[in-house]
Design an enzyme around this catalytic site. Structure first.
Site, PDB file in Angstrom:
ATOM      1  N   GLY A 142       0.852  -1.298  -0.123  1.00 42.15           N
ATOM      2  CA  GLY A 142      -0.277   0.274   0.280  1.00 42.15           C
ATOM      3  C   GLY A 142       0.580   1.336  -0.204  1.00 42.15           C
ATOM      4  O   GLY A 142       0.346   2.389   0.611  1.00 42.15           O
TER       5      GLY A 142
ATOM      6  N   LEU B   2      -3.151  -6.877  -4.230  1.00 43.67           N
ATOM      7  CA  LEU B   2      -2.435  -8.194  -3.293  1.00 43.67           C
ATOM      8  C   LEU B   2      -3.736  -8.894  -3.244  1.00 43.67           C
ATOM      9  O   LEU B   2      -3.912  -9.239  -1.816  1.00 43.67           O
ATOM     10  CB  LEU B   2      -2.758  -7.348  -1.816  1.00 43.67           C
ATOM     11  CG  LEU B   2      -0.576  -7.074  -2.186  1.00 43.67           C
ATOM     12  CD1 LEU B   2       0.242  -5.874  -1.157  1.00 43.67           C
ATOM     13  CD2 LEU B   2       0.338  -8.168  -2.682  1.00 43.67           C
TER      14      LEU B   2
ATOM     15  N   ASN C 158       0.835  -2.424   5.113  1.00 43.88           N
ATOM     16  CA  ASN C 158      -0.257  -1.440   5.481  1.00 43.88           C
ATOM     17  C   ASN C 158      -1.405  -1.475   4.137  1.00 43.88           C
ATOM     18  O   ASN C 158      -2.433  -0.472   5.012  1.00 43.88           O
ATOM     19  CB  ASN C 158       0.896  -0.408   5.278  1.00 43.88           C
ATOM     20  CG  ASN C 158       0.333   0.073   5.327  1.00 43.88           C
ATOM     21  OD1 ASN C 158       0.023   0.914   6.296  1.00 43.88           O
ATOM     22  ND2 ASN C 158       0.420   0.734   3.128  1.00 43.88           N
TER      23      ASN C 158
ATOM     24  N   SER D 186      -6.129  -1.038  12.950  1.00 40.34           N
ATOM     25  CA  SER D 186      -6.922  -0.220  13.580  1.00 40.34           C
ATOM     26  C   SER D 186      -7.294   0.106  14.747  1.00 40.34           C
ATOM     27  O   SER D 186      -7.684  -1.098  14.962  1.00 40.34           O
ATOM     28  CB  SER D 186      -7.768  -0.047  12.003  1.00 40.34           C
ATOM     29  OG  SER D 186      -9.213   0.846  11.862  1.00 40.34           O
TER      30      SER D 186
ATOM     31  N   TYR E   4     -14.933  -4.224   7.512  1.00 36.22           N
ATOM     32  CA  TYR E   4     -12.871  -4.005   7.553  1.00 36.22           C
ATOM     33  C   TYR E   4     -13.285  -4.282   9.532  1.00 36.22           C
ATOM     34  O   TYR E   4     -12.146  -4.526   9.916  1.00 36.22           O
ATOM     35  CB  TYR E   4     -13.410  -2.334   7.361  1.00 36.22           C
ATOM     36  CG  TYR E   4     -12.128  -1.275   7.818  1.00 36.22           C
ATOM     37  CD1 TYR E   4     -11.237  -1.214   6.743  1.00 36.22           C
ATOM     38  CD2 TYR E   4     -11.787  -0.789   8.930  1.00 36.22           C
ATOM     39  CE1 TYR E   4      -9.672  -0.762   6.633  1.00 36.22           C
ATOM     40  CE2 TYR E   4     -10.955  -0.162   9.680  1.00 36.22           C
ATOM     41  CZ  TYR E   4      -9.919  -0.108   8.776  1.00 36.22           C
ATOM     42  OH  TYR E   4      -8.667   0.452   8.342  1.00 36.22           O
ATOM     43  N   SER E   5     -13.936  -4.069  10.443  1.00 36.30           N
ATOM     44  CA  SER E   5     -13.202  -3.619  11.699  1.00 36.30           C
ATOM     45  C   SER E   5     -13.411  -5.722  12.191  1.00 36.30           C
ATOM     46  O   SER E   5     -12.155  -5.452  13.178  1.00 36.30           O
ATOM     47  CB  SER E   5     -14.797  -3.469  12.187  1.00 36.30           C
ATOM     48  OG  SER E   5     -15.388  -2.335  12.388  1.00 36.30           O
ATOM     49  N   THR E   6     -13.719  -6.384  11.239  1.00 33.07           N
ATOM     50  CA  THR E   6     -13.700  -7.279  11.629  1.00 33.07           C
ATOM     51  C   THR E   6     -12.223  -7.948  10.491  1.00 33.07           C
ATOM     52  O   THR E   6     -11.345  -8.457  11.608  1.00 33.07           O
ATOM     53  CB  THR E   6     -14.353  -8.721  11.414  1.00 33.07           C
ATOM     54  OG1 THR E   6     -15.918  -8.262  11.788  1.00 33.07           O
ATOM     55  CG2 THR E   6     -14.543 -10.007  11.592  1.00 33.07           C
TER      56      THR E   6
ATOM     57  N   LYS F 181      -9.838  -5.980  10.116  1.00 31.43           N
ATOM     58  CA  LYS F 181      -8.616  -5.238  11.163  1.00 31.43           C
ATOM     59  C   LYS F 181      -8.184  -6.797  12.992  1.00 31.43           C
ATOM     60  O   LYS F 181      -7.273  -6.654  13.109  1.00 31.43           O
ATOM     61  CB  LYS F 181      -8.364  -4.113  11.821  1.00 31.43           C
ATOM     62  CG  LYS F 181      -9.039  -3.840  10.341  1.00 31.43           C
ATOM     63  CD  LYS F 181      -7.325  -3.804   9.537  1.00 31.43           C
ATOM     64  CE  LYS F 181      -7.476  -2.316   8.441  1.00 31.43           C
ATOM     65  NZ  LYS F 181      -6.097  -2.500   7.777  1.00 31.43           N
TER      66      LYS F 181
HETATM   67  N1  LIG Z   1      -7.055   6.499   7.003  1.00 32.28           N
HETATM   68  C1  LIG Z   1      -6.806   5.619   8.512  1.00 32.28           C
HETATM   69  O1  LIG Z   1      -7.529   6.908   9.015  1.00 32.28           O
HETATM   70  C2  LIG Z   1      -6.360   4.641   8.867  1.00 32.28           C
HETATM   71  C3  LIG Z   1      -6.724   4.515  10.087  1.00 32.28           C
HETATM   72  C4  LIG Z   1      -6.781   3.104  10.851  1.00 32.28           C
HETATM   73  C5  LIG Z   1      -5.886   2.465  10.066  1.00 32.28           C
HETATM   74  N2  LIG Z   1      -5.477   2.462   8.661  1.00 32.28           N
HETATM   75  C6  LIG Z   1      -4.719   1.518   8.283  1.00 32.28           C
HETATM   76  O2  LIG Z   1      -3.875   2.002   7.412  1.00 32.28           O
HETATM   77  C7  LIG Z   1      -3.007   1.368   5.803  1.00 32.28           C
HETATM   78  C8  LIG Z   1      -3.051   2.402   5.158  1.00 32.28           C
HETATM   79  O3  LIG Z   1      -4.383   2.814   4.814  1.00 32.28           O
HETATM   80  P1  LIG Z   1      -4.503   5.028   3.786  1.00 32.28           P
HETATM   81  O4  LIG Z   1      -4.487   5.703   4.777  1.00 32.28           O
HETATM   82  O5  LIG Z   1      -2.860   4.980   4.089  1.00 32.28           O
HETATM   83  O6  LIG Z   1      -5.127   4.733   3.128  1.00 32.28           O
HETATM   84  P2  LIG Z   1      -4.621   4.733   0.923  1.00 32.28           P
HETATM   85  O7  LIG Z   1      -6.161   4.270   0.722  1.00 32.28           O
HETATM   86  O8  LIG Z   1      -4.357   5.814   1.149  1.00 32.28           O
HETATM   87  O9  LIG Z   1      -3.557   4.127   1.052  1.00 32.28           O
HETATM   88  C9  LIG Z   1      -4.180   2.197   0.908  1.00 32.28           C
HETATM   89  C10 LIG Z   1      -3.586   2.016  -0.510  1.00 32.28           C
HETATM   90  O10 LIG Z   1      -3.701   0.334  -0.201  1.00 32.28           O
HETATM   91  C11 LIG Z   1      -3.507   0.216  -1.424  1.00 32.28           C
HETATM   92  N3  LIG Z   1      -4.150  -1.170  -1.865  1.00 32.28           N
HETATM   93  C12 LIG Z   1      -5.685  -1.189  -1.313  1.00 32.28           C
HETATM   94  N4  LIG Z   1      -6.061  -2.411  -2.172  1.00 32.28           N
HETATM   95  C13 LIG Z   1      -4.899  -2.876  -2.621  1.00 32.28           C
HETATM   96  C14 LIG Z   1      -4.628  -4.056  -3.132  1.00 32.28           C
HETATM   97  N5  LIG Z   1      -5.254  -4.928  -4.032  1.00 32.28           N
HETATM   98  N6  LIG Z   1      -2.802  -4.355  -4.036  1.00 32.28           N
HETATM   99  C15 LIG Z   1      -2.178  -3.719  -3.823  1.00 32.28           C
HETATM  100  N7  LIG Z   1      -2.541  -2.458  -2.818  1.00 32.28           N
HETATM  101  C16 LIG Z   1      -3.715  -2.128  -2.572  1.00 32.28           C
HETATM  102  C17 LIG Z   1      -3.904   1.118  -2.824  1.00 32.28           C
HETATM  103  O11 LIG Z   1      -4.376   1.806  -3.497  1.00 32.28           O
HETATM  104  C18 LIG Z   1      -3.508   2.528  -1.475  1.00 32.28           C
HETATM  105  O12 LIG Z   1      -2.298   2.983  -2.466  1.00 32.28           O
HETATM  106  C19 LIG Z   1      -4.658   0.835   5.621  1.00 32.28           C
HETATM  107  O13 LIG Z   1      -4.441  -0.595   6.001  1.00 32.28           O
HETATM  108  C20 LIG Z   1      -5.928   0.929   6.444  1.00 32.28           C
HETATM  109  O14 LIG Z   1      -6.492   0.181   7.227  1.00 32.28           O
HETATM  110  C21 LIG Z   1      -5.820   4.055   8.912  1.00 32.28           C
END
Ligand SMILES: NC(=O)c1ccc[n+]([C@@H]2O[C@H](COP(=O)([O-])OP(=O)(O)OC[C@H]3O[C@@H](n4cnc5c(N)ncnc54)[C@H](O)[C@@H]3O)[C@@H](O)[C@H]2O)c1
Length: 246
Positions: free
Chosen positions: A12, A60, A86, A138, A152-154, A156
């Site tokens: 990611g 992925l 990530n 998360s 999503y919650s599950t 994580k």
């Molecule tokens: N932003 C928030 O508030 C928050 C809070 C808690 C946890 N998270 C977690 O942090 C992580 C990153 O999130 P973010 O905020 O940077 O979001 P984001 O959407 O900016 O980044 C997520 C990235 O993952 C990539 N991605 C998604 N599906 C994919 C796949 N099938 N194969 C390859 N790449 C894929 C997307 O293209 C994107 O670039 C995630 O796991 C998210 O659940 C985010």
């Protein structure tokens, strides 16, 4: 006691947190291997890195694409020392609105990709006697999702379970596995998938009075990867701005 010369896979990496994590590790002398399904986002993130990086475009959600990415990476690099799982997708659908397609895709990306990548990279870590795995969980895992949905919650919460399992199995072999559980990080996930009203409501509920930044999450990843963090394993580090103390 530095990370200089280590290699990290960050998934990611085209997104807000993944790009910040790649940059933070690069600042520590780590060579970043950045994976994302979004070619353009990956190129943009790589263009902002302080050093050279290796970019891998892979979806992925598909085990076959993961296996092929692992093979290509291990062909080009002797060892992957750090794995940051990530990549993630958000869905805000609660129980009755959750469908099987959404459930399976959410689990494939948020949980199963971490499983297959860990399986793919852990043997070289064992061989070298050193490794760091950081999974991006998360706050939703613990609170059931304030705005985040059931799948999503599950997913994580299950990712935290995977972290514990890997931590226990590999603790004696120089490998740590930890997770980070942020709430509301400034990223497209928050800006695009929450309404303005929801954002204002969540900020007013957050004791620190603001959203987290991707750089703050990246700092925690770099800390968990640092050589002196070798006694921390099986930990889920909360970054929820004081929403919950425990
Ligand atoms: N932003 C928030 O508030 C928050 C809070 C808690 C946890 N998270 C977690 O942090 C992580 C990153 O999130 P973010 O905020 O940077 O979001 P984001 O959407 O900016 O980044 C997520 C990235 O993952 C990539 N991605 C998604 N599906 C994919 C796949 N099938 N194969 C390859 N790449 C894929 C997307 O293209 C994107 O670039 C995630 O796991 C998210 O659940 C985010």
């Amino acid at each position: 006691m530095t990370l200089n010369g280590k290699t990290a896979v960050v998934t990611g990496a085209g997104g807000a947190i993944g790009a910040a994590v790649s940059a933070a590790l690069a600042e520590q002398g780590v060579y970043p291997i950045m994976i994302d399904r979004d070619h353009d986002a990956l190129a943009r993130a790589a263009g902002m890195m302080p050093c050279e990086s290796h970019q891998v475009v892979a979806d992925l959600a598909h085990e076959s694409e993961i296996q092929s990415a692992v093979r290509r990476i291990l062909r080009d690099h002797d060892c992957v020392d750090i794995l940051v799982n990530n990549a993630g997708i958000l869905s805000n659908n609660k129980l009755q609105a959750t469908g099987m397609v959404e459930w399976r895709r959410t689990f494939a990306v948020n949980l199963e990709s971490a499983l297959w990548l860990t399986k793919g990279f852990i043997d070289p870590m064992v061989k070298s006697g050193w490794g760091r795995i950081v999974n991006m969980s998360s706050y939703a895992a613990k609170c059931g999702g304030l705005t985040a949905g059931t799948a999503y919650s599950t997913s994580k919460a299950a990712l935290s379970g995977l972290t514990f399992s890997v931590a226990r199995e590999y603790a004696g072999r120089g490998i740590t596995a930890n997770a980070i559980a942020p709430a509301y990080v400034l990223s497209p996930m928050v800006s695009e998938q929450l309404s303005e009203k929801q954002r204002a409501c969540q900020i007013s509920a957050l004791p620190v009075g603001r959203f987290c930044t991707p750089e703050e999450v990246a700092h925690t990843v770099a800390f968990l990867c640092s050589p002196l963090a070798g006694f921390i394993t099986g930990e889920v580090i909360d970054m929820n701005g004081g929403l919950q103390f425990d």
